[in-house]
Design an enzyme around this catalytic site. Structure first.
Site, PDB file in Angstrom:
ATOM      1  CG  ASP A 187     -24.627 -27.226   7.996  1.00  0.00           C
ATOM      2  OD1 ASP A 187     -25.054 -27.141   6.824  1.00  0.00           O
ATOM      3  OD2 ASP A 187     -25.334 -27.018   8.994  1.00  0.00           O
TER       4      ASP A 187
ATOM      5  CG  ASP B  81     -26.094 -26.702   2.966  1.00  0.00           C
ATOM      6  OD1 ASP B  81     -27.078 -26.406   2.275  1.00  0.00           O
ATOM      7  OD2 ASP B  81     -26.171 -27.017   4.168  1.00  0.00           O
TER       8      ASP B  81
ATOM      9  CG  ASP C  29     -30.250 -22.488   5.639  1.00  0.00           C
ATOM     10  OD1 ASP C  29     -30.633 -21.502   6.269  1.00  0.00           O
ATOM     11  OD2 ASP C  29     -30.728 -22.825   4.544  1.00  0.00           O
TER      12      ASP C  29
END
Length: 360
Positions: free
Chosen positions: A304, A112, A114
């Site tokens: 996350d 991922d 961000d």
């Protein structure tokens, strides 16, 4: 060579595999799951009735995922943290076990953006990765096929990362492109293009414009156009205004039953209702790389957010590879390992490169 995939029957791409067994850890009660279930069962887009219940479910979910105050950890919280770490140990502490599992296999890295390669910031347009992180990702891509899988639009993620040798999957995997240069993959393809939701583009544009108009009176609200989906950021919105924001979003979506609402970290996300997510994206990329049914591959996904759970589930269902959750706090997850923050992700990538170089 470019492969274009237009999906007219998205159910053909749903995974015909059994669901993962229930997590046997059972140490932590995470209330957010209850709120998210309410969010999902309340529906995403159109439909007239149930507006009040729907808004309440959305706001409950927003609160559950966005605590405004963090108190000092109690003894019970510390015990929960320790129990969670036992079942989701640090990928750095278990590094040797991870590399041993790759013996005779090709590691493929999915990440991922961000919160994984860059810190979460108040202004999503300023979520810059450090030059040191960029170097780490560049080095990893020299030895392993590497992809960025993000909810952002692909062009924006490419602009942040600025590495042409990577695969990019934007809009939660609804917009996938491979590197134009570099060695060909096992199928002989270089560029890979997959856009299974192209028919939704005019609708997404309409909703984006409507949301801009509806939310402009709410201080701190930011609407981001991610091509195949829309993000409504509420990180900078006063919590007292969350109900108003949710109501404005519901009002817009009520006229678009083919769109659904999901939630990430302090963001409401509007997506097409097709069965396509980050999990489908990594399945597509593995197939494009020639590893659809291969035994000699070890996919690793680092993320996350709740949307990354779709990818973690795919790897768990495959019984092949593993997920790494980036989080400082216990979360219900299908990931096998954990890292606390982007700096640890960078260190993990650097160690992976050092390990590979030592073998060569």
């Amino acid at each position: 060579m470019t492969i274009t995939v237009a999906v007219s029957n998205p159910t053909l791409f749903s995974l015909a595999v059994p669901k993962p067994p229930p997590d046997s850890t059972g140490y932590i009660t995470i209330l957010r799951k209850k709120f998210l279930k309410k969010l999902e069962t309340s529906g995403g887009g159109g439909g007239g009735g149930g507006g009040g219940a729907k808004i309440n479910a959305w706001v409950d979910s927003m609160r559950a995922s966005s605590p405004t105050h963090k108190s000092a950890a109690s003894l019970t919280e510390t015990q929960d943290q320790n129990s969670w770490i036992i079942h989701h140990p640090s990928a750095l502490g278990m590094f040797e076990q991870i590399t041993n599992a790759s013996n005779g296999k090709q590691i493929v890295i999915f990440m991922d953006y961000d919160g994984t390669l860059s810190p979460i910031v108040e202004d999503p347009d300023r979520a810059f990765m450090t030059n040191e992180m960029r170097d780490a990702v560049r080095d990893v891509a020299k030895y392993f096929p590497t992809a960025i899988v993000s909810g952002r639009c692909r062009a924006k993620v490419c602009n942040f990362v600025r590495l042409s040798e990577l695969y990019y999957a934007g809009s939660h995997g609804m917009d996938i492109k491979g590197p134009a240069k570099g060695p060909k993959n096992k199928k002989g393809n270089q560029a890979v293009l997959c856009q299974p939701a192209r028919e939704f583009l005019p609708m997404i544009d309409e909703v984006y414009k409507a949301l801009i108009e509806k939310t402009k009176s709410i201080p701190g609200a930011k609407v981001e156009h991610n091509k195949f989906c829309i993000s409504v950021h509420f990180r900078c919105v006063d919590e007292k205004k969350w109900t108003v924001l949710a109501e404005q979003v519901r009002t817009v979506l009520s006229g678009y039953p083919k769109l659904r609402l999901t939630q990430g970290r302090k963001v409401l996300e509007i997506r097409p209702t097709i069965k396509w997510d980050k999990g489908n994206a990594i399945e597509f990329l593995l197939e494009s790389l020639g590893y659809a049914n291969a035994k000699d591959v070890l996919p690793v996904y680092i993320g996350d957010d709740r949307t990354d759970e779709d990818a973690f589930k795919v790897l768990r269902n495959r019984g092949q590879g593993f997920g790494i959750l980036v989080s400082k706090t216990p979360k219900e997850t299908n990931a096998s390992y954990s890292l606390q923050e982007p700096s640890e992700v960078m260190y993990f990538l650097q160690r992976l490169v050092e390990w590979k170089r030592s073998l060569l």
